[in-house]
Each structure stands twice: as structure tokens, then as C-alpha cells.
Write a protein that holds these residues in place. Structure first.
Motif, PDB file in Angstrom:
ATOM      1  N   ARG A  20      38.470  36.458  43.528  1.00 37.94           N
ATOM      2  CA  ARG A  20      38.273  36.836  44.790  1.00 37.94           C
ATOM      3  C   ARG A  20      37.723  38.259  45.023  1.00 37.94           C
ATOM      4  NH1 ARG A  20      41.199  31.785  45.157  1.00 37.94           N
ATOM      5  NH2 ARG A  20      40.059  30.264  46.852  1.00 37.94           N
ATOM      6  N   HIS A  54      50.271  41.315  50.701  1.00 38.26           N
ATOM      7  CA  HIS A  54      49.797  40.009  50.545  1.00 38.26           C
ATOM      8  C   HIS A  54      50.752  38.937  50.453  1.00 38.26           C
ATOM      9  CE1 HIS A  54      47.344  36.497  49.636  1.00 38.26           C
ATOM     10  NE2 HIS A  54      46.221  37.188  49.281  1.00 38.26           N
ATOM     11  N   THR A  61      43.604  42.708  48.303  1.00 43.04           N
ATOM     12  CA  THR A  61      43.824  43.074  49.368  1.00 43.04           C
ATOM     13  C   THR A  61      42.799  44.187  49.643  1.00 43.04           C
ATOM     14  OG1 THR A  61      45.414  44.654  48.189  1.00 43.04           O
ATOM     15  CG2 THR A  61      46.401  42.588  48.998  1.00 43.04           C
ATOM     16  N   GLU A  71      43.368  38.099  52.394  1.00 41.31           N
ATOM     17  CA  GLU A  71      42.466  37.214  52.589  1.00 41.31           C
ATOM     18  C   GLU A  71      40.992  37.536  52.513  1.00 41.31           C
ATOM     19  OE1 GLU A  71      42.665  33.629  52.794  1.00 41.31           O
ATOM     20  OE2 GLU A  71      44.874  33.690  52.508  1.00 41.31           O
ATOM     21  N   SER A  72      40.322  37.168  51.288  1.00 42.86           N
ATOM     22  CA  SER A  72      39.017  37.671  51.149  1.00 42.86           C
ATOM     23  C   SER A  72      38.070  37.473  52.170  1.00 42.86           C
ATOM     24  CB  SER A  72      38.538  37.148  49.768  1.00 42.86           C
ATOM     25  OG  SER A  72      38.462  35.869  49.686  1.00 42.86           O
TER      26      SER A  72
ATOM     27  N   ALA B  99      43.067  37.501  59.735  1.00 42.36           N
ATOM     28  CA  ALA B  99      43.599  37.260  58.432  1.00 42.36           C
ATOM     29  C   ALA B  99      44.333  36.040  58.565  1.00 42.36           C
ATOM     30  CB  ALA B  99      44.303  38.504  57.697  1.00 42.36           C
ATOM     31  N   TRP B 100      45.495  35.907  59.201  1.00 40.92           N
ATOM     32  CA  TRP B 100      46.272  34.596  59.167  1.00 40.92           C
ATOM     33  C   TRP B 100      45.323  33.173  59.473  1.00 40.92           C
ATOM     34  CZ3 TRP B 100      50.218  34.138  56.623  1.00 40.92           C
ATOM     35  CH2 TRP B 100      51.370  35.144  56.648  1.00 40.92           C
ATOM     36  N   PHE B 102      42.371  32.738  58.371  1.00 40.26           N
ATOM     37  CA  PHE B 102      41.688  32.552  56.986  1.00 40.26           C
ATOM     38  C   PHE B 102      42.945  32.071  56.161  1.00 40.26           C
ATOM     39  CE2 PHE B 102      38.298  35.035  58.639  1.00 40.26           C
ATOM     40  CZ  PHE B 102      37.149  34.285  57.948  1.00 40.26           C
ATOM     41  N   ALA B 103      44.067  32.541  56.330  1.00 38.17           N
ATOM     42  CA  ALA B 103      45.047  32.252  55.244  1.00 38.17           C
ATOM     43  C   ALA B 103      45.507  30.831  55.598  1.00 38.17           C
ATOM     44  CB  ALA B 103      46.397  33.161  55.566  1.00 38.17           C
ATOM     45  N   ASN B 106      42.026  28.772  54.235  1.00 34.50           N
ATOM     46  CA  ASN B 106      41.783  28.896  52.770  1.00 34.50           C
ATOM     47  C   ASN B 106      42.901  28.884  51.653  1.00 34.50           C
ATOM     48  OD1 ASN B 106      39.548  31.294  50.812  1.00 34.50           O
ATOM     49  ND2 ASN B 106      39.578  29.106  51.125  1.00 34.50           N
ATOM     50  N   THR B 107      43.982  29.424  52.314  1.00 38.82           N
ATOM     51  CA  THR B 107      45.114  29.271  51.183  1.00 38.82           C
ATOM     52  C   THR B 107      46.288  28.171  51.565  1.00 38.82           C
ATOM     53  OG1 THR B 107      44.937  31.730  50.938  1.00 38.82           O
ATOM     54  CG2 THR B 107      47.280  30.957  50.427  1.00 38.82           C
ATOM     55  N   ARG B 142      53.536  27.410  48.473  1.00 39.22           N
ATOM     56  CA  ARG B 142      52.822  27.923  49.770  1.00 39.22           C
ATOM     57  C   ARG B 142      54.075  27.937  50.920  1.00 39.22           C
ATOM     58  NH1 ARG B 142      49.983  30.614  46.947  1.00 39.22           N
ATOM     59  NH2 ARG B 142      48.057  29.823  46.178  1.00 39.22           N
TER      60      ARG B 142
END
Lengths: 223, 223
Positions: A20, A54, A61, A71-72, B99-100, B102-103, B106-107, B142
Motif C-alpha cells: 500500500r 499506526h 504511514t 491508512e493509505s 483516517a479513522w 478509512f480504518a 478498509n482495515t 483487529r
């Protein structure tokens, strides 16, 4: 100050550009922004110093002065918002490009990652072939929908955007399967994007890191 | 003009609030914005009229004057950017909240969706139990990382944000499994978020749609 991104010290894809960090490198190249890279081993990624950057112990990062991001998708969005070139200026078109970013990461990528994970962790299992056919069907459904939307357009919505960049990055994960080639317009979409000079520069940069790690590994008598 | 979102005519979760329109309803309630809902059957979702709004034939969509959006993450971001309350004003804190988002999508969400899909489509298969243990481990990894990051904080990064809203929405998909309860701070995080009046209003609104569809179905002699 030049921003710093993190990347694998030795990418598990062996330099194919599927990790990523490539999405962020490509974005930075499209926007003409300089960056530096800090490489991490798998061990480094799970150390407190990296986990503070991260929470899930992954790459990439992004650090730029006071700002640290993970998060890319978020990093690409941040860069695309700060510099001209990857998001339209019209407010509605801008949001539609961002919708394609989310579509790449939340609708198209998950079944593709599921497929790769099964190949990595389950291919010795008795159920692998039968089950992979189910997952392949799920991937093809998304590819079919994407292909229908794209039609004979060059990009997903107007000019090349961060949405196209992420979508192509996601489709590249299927490269070794030939599945994208079943949809000629998607194959052309990927070819068109990866022919961009910015993609080429990013690809070469991540490959150089892998080759350097490999050379260092080869010269180390301890391994 | 009041914006319109789309939702299932009869949600497959039977009113548990797990469908993705809930994320948008909750966002609109947090921001104090009115909205109207157009419900769709599974058949409607695959018709050209809806595919023009949502290339993957899903819900929710969002229409406000000239703007039409798909992808719940993009709709939540759009609303959070336009109205005060779900993103910090400080530029760096704003990007971290994003970013959270997207986390979450996507994560954290992908292994959770993989788990649900296997339960729906593979639970009669011989491999189900053995394989689900592998997926559960992926989900727990996770959850463990998220729990470690959260620690004893109320929210993921400062005040409640669109990042918390999406993360909680994703964790709610595990509700019936009890897995979140293995991490007391995550269970408290979910409880804290779902106790918010805006969540409650959104939950009641989606439940009302389901109950209405059920009542209509029961009264129809043709079915």
C-alpha cells in the motif's frame, strides 16, 4: 521539510508494487511532491514506536511536521486535498471522485483481499478450490459492475482522479489471476493508468527498495 | 430542499440497524439535518434507474439538488464536511478523524464482512467450522489492536467524530457473536456511542421502515 512515508524493508510481493505504500508514492508523484521513505521490517512494524504512528502495525504511514497519518486512503485524500491535480475543483465533482476512493477501498478491494488471503493461507486446505470459486464469483460480480459503469470512458468520472488511482491500485492486486483481462475496458483502464509517468516513477522507486534489500540480504553471510 | 437517501424496503437484518443506510441516518441525526428516505426492493436496486445512482446496485445513495453520491463512507464525509459536529476544526485533527473513517472501512470492516458472508453462504459447507476459526482469529487481531489503541479513552482521537461513528457501525456487525464483549473497553465504546440520542433516533427510524414493510407484507393476501 520533506514528508516521510513508511514502506516494507523487503516487500512480500517482491517488488511488484502491490504494497500500500505504492498508492501513496503514486499520489506524491502525480502531485509532484518530494518525499522520503523509512523502511521497516515486519518486526519493526509491531514495535511501540511504529504502533504509535499506526495502531494496526502496518505500512504506510505519513509524517509531515506535526501531522502523522495512517491508512493509505486517508493519506491519498490528504495529499489530493492539499495539492492540485487529483481532485476536481467543482465541489460536486470533487465529492464524486472521493466516492470512487471509498468504492475502491470498501466495495471493490475487500473481496479481492479475501481472495488473496485465501490463496496465501488456505491453498493447502481440502476446501480451497471449491471455496475459491465462490470468492471468484464475488470478485467477478464487482468487476462486471465496474466494467458496466466505466463503459468506453477513460476514467471513472471525468478526468483522472484519486478515485481512479485507488481503483487501479486495487485492480492491480488481481494482476496474476488474469481476471481483469476478462473485461477489456477494465484492462485498458489499468493499462492507461499504469502508463502514466507518475505511476512508472513510483513503481521504479518501490522496486529499487526491494532490489536493494535483496542485494543486502545476499551479501550477508549470517543469513 | 431536503436531501433523499435510499434504504432497503425490508432490511435483511430485520431492523437490527446493520444496513449501511444506518451510518448515514446516524450522521444526519448527529448533525441535526433533516432527510427523506426512498425505500427500494432488491429488484429495484438492480434496475437502471438505481444503477445510475449507484454503480454497484446497493444502498445507501444520497441526493441533494445537483449532487448524487454513493458509498456510505463518502456520504458521511460529505455531510461531516458541510456541517459542524463530526470533524474537528483543527486541520491535523480533522485528517486524523478521517483516517479513522478509512480504518473502519478498509482495515476493520473487511474481515468482519468476510465472517458474516461465510455465515450466510457457507455455513452448510463441511469446511465452515474449521475455516471460521481462521477468520475469527483475523477479526480478533483487529479488535485487539483497536482495543490497545483505545485504552481508557472515550473515543478514538479526542472528541466523538465521524471516525468513531463509522468504527462503531462496523463493530455493531459483530453484535450477535459476543466477540466485542471480549474487549471490555470496546464494548464500553460501542455502548457509549449507541446511547447517543442521535443514534437512538436513527435506529428507531430504520426500525419503523422494517416494521411497516412487515405489516404491509402480512396484510397482503397475494404473498
Amino acid at each position: 521539510m520533506t514528508p516521510t512515508i513508511t514502506a516494507f524493508e523487503s516487500s512480500p510481493d517482491r517488488g511488484k508494487g502491490l504494497a500500500r505504500d505504492m498508492r501513496v508514492r503514486w499520489t506524491l508523484e502525480e502531485l509532484g511532491q518530494p518525499y522520503q521513505v523509512r523502511t521497516l521490517s515486519f518486526g519493526d512494524m509491531k514495535q511501540p514506536a511504529h504502533l504509535a504512528l499506526h495502531p494496526f502495525g502496518q505500512i504506510p504511514t505519513y509524517e509531515d511536521g506535526e501531522l502523522a497519518l495512517f491508512e493509505s486512503g486517508a493519506i491519498v485524500l490528504h495529499l489530493a486535498e492539499r495539492h492540485v491535480g487529483l481532485l476536481p475543483t467543482d465541489a460536486n465533482a470533487r465529492m464524486r471522485a472521493i466516492a470512487w476512493m471509498f468504492a475502491a477501498l470498501n466495495t471493490v478491494e475487500p473481496p479481492i483481499v479475501e481472495r488473496s488471503m485465501a490463496w496465501i493461507f488456505e491453498r493447502e486446505q481440502t476446501w480451497y478450490a471449491q471455496r475459491q470459486a465462490i470468492v471468484d464469483e464475488r470478485v467477478r460480480r464487482r468487476l462486471g459492475e465496474l466494467s458496466r459503469h466505466l463503459g468506453d470512458a477513460d476514467w471513472l468520472d471525468g478526468a483522472f482522479s484519486a478515485g481512479d488511482l485507488l481503483m487501479v491500485s486495487v485492480l492491480l492486486r488481481l494482476q496474476s489471476t488474469g481476471m481483469v483481462d476478462e473485461y477489456p475496458n477494465l484492462a485498458a483502464f489499468v493499462a492507461r493508468a499504469t502508463a502514466r509517468p507518475a505511476y512508472q516513477r513510483a513503481f521504479e522507486a518501490q522496486l529499487a527498495v526491494f532490489l536493494q534489500a535483496q542485494a543486502a540480504d545476499g551479501s550477508s553471510p549470517a543469513r
